[in-house]
Scaffold this motif. Structure first.
Motif, mmCIF file in Angstrom:
data_model
loop_
_atom_site.group_PDB
_atom_site.id
_atom_site.type_symbol
_atom_site.label_atom_id
_atom_site.label_comp_id
_atom_site.label_asym_id
_atom_site.label_seq_id
_atom_site.Cartn_x
_atom_site.Cartn_y
_atom_site.Cartn_z
ATOM 1 N N UNK A 489 -15.024 -65.004 -53.981
ATOM 2 C CA UNK A 489 -15.063 -66.149 -53.063
ATOM 3 C C UNK A 489 -13.713 -66.836 -52.876
ATOM 4 N N UNK A 490 -12.818 -66.705 -53.860
ATOM 5 C CA UNK A 490 -11.605 -67.500 -53.856
ATOM 6 C C UNK A 490 -10.680 -67.103 -52.704
ATOM 7 N N UNK A 491 -10.017 -68.095 -52.147
ATOM 8 C CA UNK A 491 -9.044 -67.852 -51.085
ATOM 9 C C UNK A 491 -7.804 -67.195 -51.691
ATOM 10 N N UNK A 492 -7.328 -66.167 -51.053
ATOM 11 C CA UNK A 492 -6.188 -65.428 -51.585
ATOM 12 C C UNK A 492 -4.987 -66.364 -51.772
ATOM 13 N N UNK A 493 -4.386 -66.293 -52.954
ATOM 14 C CA UNK A 493 -3.225 -67.107 -53.254
ATOM 15 C C UNK A 493 -3.556 -68.497 -53.745
ATOM 16 N N UNK A 494 -4.851 -68.831 -53.872
ATOM 17 C CA UNK A 494 -5.272 -70.140 -54.373
ATOM 18 C C UNK A 494 -6.222 -69.944 -55.553
ATOM 19 N N UNK A 495 -6.694 -71.054 -56.067
ATOM 20 C CA UNK A 495 -7.646 -70.995 -57.190
ATOM 21 C C UNK A 495 -8.939 -71.694 -56.834
ATOM 22 N N UNK A 496 -9.252 -71.785 -55.558
ATOM 23 C CA UNK A 496 -10.476 -72.446 -55.152
ATOM 24 C C UNK A 496 -11.115 -71.707 -53.981
ATOM 25 N N UNK A 497 -12.335 -72.102 -53.668
ATOM 26 C CA UNK A 497 -13.124 -71.469 -52.616
ATOM 27 C C UNK A 497 -13.459 -72.518 -51.560
ATOM 28 N N UNK A 498 -13.353 -72.117 -50.300
ATOM 29 C CA UNK A 498 -13.716 -73.019 -49.208
ATOM 30 C C UNK A 498 -15.115 -72.691 -48.714
ATOM 31 N N UNK A 499 -15.616 -73.514 -47.813
ATOM 32 C CA UNK A 499 -16.956 -73.302 -47.273
ATOM 33 C C UNK A 499 -17.050 -71.998 -46.507
ATOM 34 N N UNK A 500 -15.978 -71.637 -45.803
ATOM 35 C CA UNK A 500 -15.989 -70.407 -45.014
ATOM 36 C C UNK A 500 -16.056 -69.178 -45.911
ATOM 37 N N UNK A 501 -15.261 -69.166 -47.000
ATOM 38 C CA UNK A 501 -15.269 -68.015 -47.917
ATOM 39 C C UNK A 501 -16.643 -67.877 -48.584
ATOM 40 N N UNK A 502 -17.236 -69.010 -48.964
ATOM 41 C CA UNK A 502 -18.573 -68.948 -49.564
ATOM 42 C C UNK A 502 -19.573 -68.357 -48.576
ATOM 43 N N UNK A 503 -19.478 -68.765 -47.316
ATOM 44 C CA UNK A 503 -20.388 -68.237 -46.295
ATOM 45 C C UNK A 503 -20.197 -66.741 -46.110
ATOM 46 N N UNK A 504 -18.938 -66.272 -46.093
ATOM 47 C CA UNK A 504 -18.664 -64.851 -45.893
ATOM 48 C C UNK A 504 -19.244 -64.000 -47.026
ATOM 49 N N UNK A 525 -22.538 -76.276 -54.797
ATOM 50 C CA UNK A 525 -21.496 -75.700 -55.657
ATOM 51 C C UNK A 525 -20.323 -76.661 -55.856
ATOM 52 N N UNK A 526 -20.074 -77.523 -54.890
ATOM 53 C CA UNK A 526 -18.958 -78.459 -54.992
ATOM 54 C C UNK A 526 -19.372 -79.626 -55.885
ATOM 55 N N UNK A 527 -19.300 -79.421 -57.191
ATOM 56 C CA UNK A 527 -19.836 -80.378 -58.142
ATOM 57 C C UNK A 527 -19.085 -81.707 -58.134
ATOM 58 N N UNK A 528 -17.779 -81.686 -57.954
ATOM 59 C CA UNK A 528 -17.013 -82.934 -57.982
ATOM 60 C C UNK A 528 -16.819 -83.533 -56.593
ATOM 61 N N UNK A 529 -17.400 -82.903 -55.568
ATOM 62 C CA UNK A 529 -17.414 -83.427 -54.197
ATOM 63 C C UNK A 529 -15.994 -83.715 -53.664
ATOM 64 N N UNK A 530 -15.079 -82.770 -53.904
ATOM 65 C CA UNK A 530 -13.717 -82.945 -53.386
ATOM 66 C C UNK A 530 -13.450 -82.055 -52.168
ATOM 67 N N UNK A 531 -14.491 -81.451 -51.629
ATOM 68 C CA UNK A 531 -14.340 -80.660 -50.424
ATOM 69 C C UNK A 531 -13.948 -79.210 -50.649
ATOM 70 N N UNK A 532 -13.891 -78.786 -51.898
ATOM 71 C CA UNK A 532 -13.603 -77.384 -52.208
ATOM 72 C C UNK A 532 -14.233 -77.037 -53.555
ATOM 73 N N UNK A 533 -14.420 -75.752 -53.799
ATOM 74 C CA UNK A 533 -15.093 -75.297 -55.015
ATOM 75 C C UNK A 533 -14.057 -74.714 -55.967
ATOM 76 N N UNK A 534 -13.820 -75.394 -57.061
ATOM 77 C CA UNK A 534 -12.927 -74.870 -58.100
ATOM 78 C C UNK A 534 -13.719 -73.940 -59.020
ATOM 79 N N UNK A 535 -13.015 -73.304 -59.930
ATOM 80 C CA UNK A 535 -13.690 -72.418 -60.879
ATOM 81 C C UNK A 535 -14.645 -73.206 -61.774
ATOM 82 N N UNK A 536 -14.214 -74.409 -62.169
ATOM 83 C CA UNK A 536 -15.092 -75.256 -62.985
ATOM 84 C C UNK A 536 -16.348 -75.636 -62.211
#
Length: 573
Positions: A489-504, A525-536
């Protein structure tokens, strides 16, 4: 029978693809083989059933995958992480915490309460006076005492005798004019540890008067008015039952106290909570790990009209009922000292089982696998105004042993289940289940629900939901599946996942998801509600909602390494 085992079919021969019930009877020698606490493996099973001749009931093995029909196994949504099906033991109707007389019933009880009302005033005065005198004498005994890591000096202990006598008078005010005793306390040097069953708040008061022991208590007791001061004089060992480090420190302190005859004996209530006295629940192991001789003590409260157990009844109401009795009966029996096994470290569980069996036999009660975790579930269901809160108990000792699910985690799962709006019988429909998990009605959500619906009646219970979730987390490839799913799910070059990657990633599983449904899953999945999904975020969500790992099954595949036969997952391209 040289092998000490009798195995025979109880039913007439049936088709080879149907499970057979087999009874395995062991003699005492075979049963007494020590358990290895490091493996947490249950006793031998046959086709999913184990007959425990000590408890006289059948137990379904849910720690292993049992035989299920081909139809169900073919649509198992968790086969890719190693699951071969779910088995859930039958729900027991036993409630070891329910007070038998929660309400005042009968003409006799009403008349007795009216007659005793003048006596209540006298008893209240005696209770308050003794509490005040005991508190003052305890403060005097503690005044200026700094070295509390060492035993209390003798002269301070003599002052505490005033408080101990006050404790006996408090019992008198509660209606315990006399207390029947059987047996005698063993000398402290013979049995430095005492364990007792726990039915009411009366036992700690009695033991304070009778033995003046060191007790092991929750940290929250220290803040209770009057009580906190008195238990500090007993050099209480505080423990936070939910903190592994606190439990370890408490065990080390128990070892230190019991190794020196200068300290008073240590008293523990290994059940960890009060019961109604009609059942014996599972033991915590803190009293048995130090490996010192233990004297079990059992307490009974014979009654006809008034159950003195502190169950589903408030403290104020219980005290009022005690004050309005002519006499409350209490029996205390000191049992023979139980010596620890020779190889103590490998036999802690066996030591605890031997002790609990001796106490249950003396009380003539049934042992169950309930624990303090069940009281947490019971109280939580009551707080959330469930009509039958007791149906949410699941015998937590089994789950903690086989699935390593803590009581706090079980309460979290209960909160999730209760948000699904169960009916009065505690069952949840497919619609409410899929709504809370943000799963639309599709083939996958139906498979997940069918996986949990062991009884195949179109609804699930909390026990099925909890066992199913724990079963998924216990699978050997669950952790690896979480790792690979996040990497996908993670965006290439980052350490988080966006809504689009999760959908794909999810769309191959549920192709016709709309924007609102994708957004609902993303928010889950966005437990801390910061607009992106981290590994935690990702791992925390799957820990709280392990059933959702099935969403990522199409992007993961399973293969077997020919080198050692271990099953591993890899990403599909």
């Amino acid at each position: 029978m040289a092998d000490h085992d009798l195995t025979t079919h109880l039913l007439s021969p049936c088709a080879s693809d149907e499970p057979q019930t087999i009874l395995t009877v062991h003699d005492d020698d075979s049963v007494s083989k020590p358990s290895d606490p490091t493996t947490d493996q249950p006793p031998p099973f046959r086709n999913g059933y184990h007959y425990d001749h000590r408890n006289h009931n059948h137990k379904k093995d849910f720690s292993q995958d049992n035989h299920i029909s081909d139809a169900n196994s073919s649509c198992n949504p968790y086969e890719f992480i190693g699951s071969t099906g779910l088995s859930v033991p039958e729900t027991t109707a036993v409630d070891p915490f329910r007070n038998g007389t929660p309400r005042i019933e009968g003409v006799y009880e009403v008349i007795k309460i009216v007659v005793c009302l003048p006596i209540v005033l006298v008893r209240l005065v005696l209770f308050g006076l003794c509490l005040a005198v005991g508190y003052v004498s305890t403060r005097l005994a503690l005044e200026g005492w700094k070295d509390k890591q060492n035993p209390m000096p003798k002269w301070r202990c003599r002052i505490m005798w005033v408080t101990r006598i006050c404790a006996r008078l408090i019992l008198f005010s509660f209606g315990y004019q006399w207390i029947r005793r059987k047996g005698k306390p063993a000398p402290r040097e013979v049995a430095p540890v005492v364990v007792s069953n726990h039915i009411s708040y009366i036992e700690p008061i009695f033991y304070f008067y009778e033995l003046f022991p060191t007790i092991v208590a929750s940290e929250s007791h220290d803040s209770i008015p009057f009580v906190g001061t008195i238990i500090r004089a007993m050099q209480v060992i505080y423990v936070n039952r939910f903190s592994p480090s606190s439990r370890k420190d408490a065990v080390n302190e128990i070892k230190r106290r019991t190794s020196s005859d200068s300290f008073p004996r240590v008293l523990l209530f290994p059940e960890g909570t009060t019961t109604n006295g009609k059942f014996f629940i599972s033991f915590q192991l803190g009293a048995f790990i130090p490996g010192y001789p233990i004297q079990p003590v059992i307490v009974r409260y014979p009654h006809v009209h008034f159950d003195q157990s502190w169950g589903n009844i408030s403290l104020g109401k219980l005290m009022f009922r005690m004050f309005t009795q002519f006499h409350n009966f209490m029996e205390v029996e000191y049992l023979p000292v139980i010596m620890p096994p020779d190889h103590q470290k490998q036999n802690v569980i066996r030591f605890a089982e031997k002790t609990s069996s001796a106490m249950a036999t003396a009380l003539n009660v049934v042992q169950t696998s309930h624990s303090y975790g069940d009281t947490m579930l019971l109280m939580r269901a009551s707080e959330l105004k469930q009509e039958k809160p007791w149906i949410y108990m699941v015998e937590m000792a089994k789950i903690e042993s086989f699935f390593h699910i803590s009581s706090l985690e079980a309460v979290d799962f209960l909160d999730k289940f209760l948000s699904m709006n169960p009916d009065p019988s505690g069952r949840v429909s497919f619609h409410d289940f899929s709504r809370i998990l943000q799963l639309k009605g599709c083939a996958l959500s139906e498979e997940i629900f069918g996986f949990l619906d062991v009884e195949k009646n179109g609804s699930i219970t909390f026990k099925e939901f909890l066992f199913g979730s724990a079963h998924v987390m216990k699978q050997p490839l669950f952790q690896q599946a979480c790792e690979l799913a996040f990497a996908k799910c993670v965006i290439q070059g980052t350490s988080y996942c966006s809504e689009q990657e999760l959908a794909d990633v999810i769309r191959p599983t549920i192709p016709d998801l709309n924007y609102e449904e994708i957004h609902g899953l993303f928010n889950l999945f966005d437990m801390d509600k910061d607009g992106r999904i981290s590994k935690d975020d990702f791992f925390s969500c799957l820990r709280k909602n392990p059933l959702l790992i099935a969403l990522f099954s199409p992007c993961l595949a399973r293969k077997e390494l020919s080198k050692d036969g271990d099953m591993v997952l890899h990403e599909t391209v």
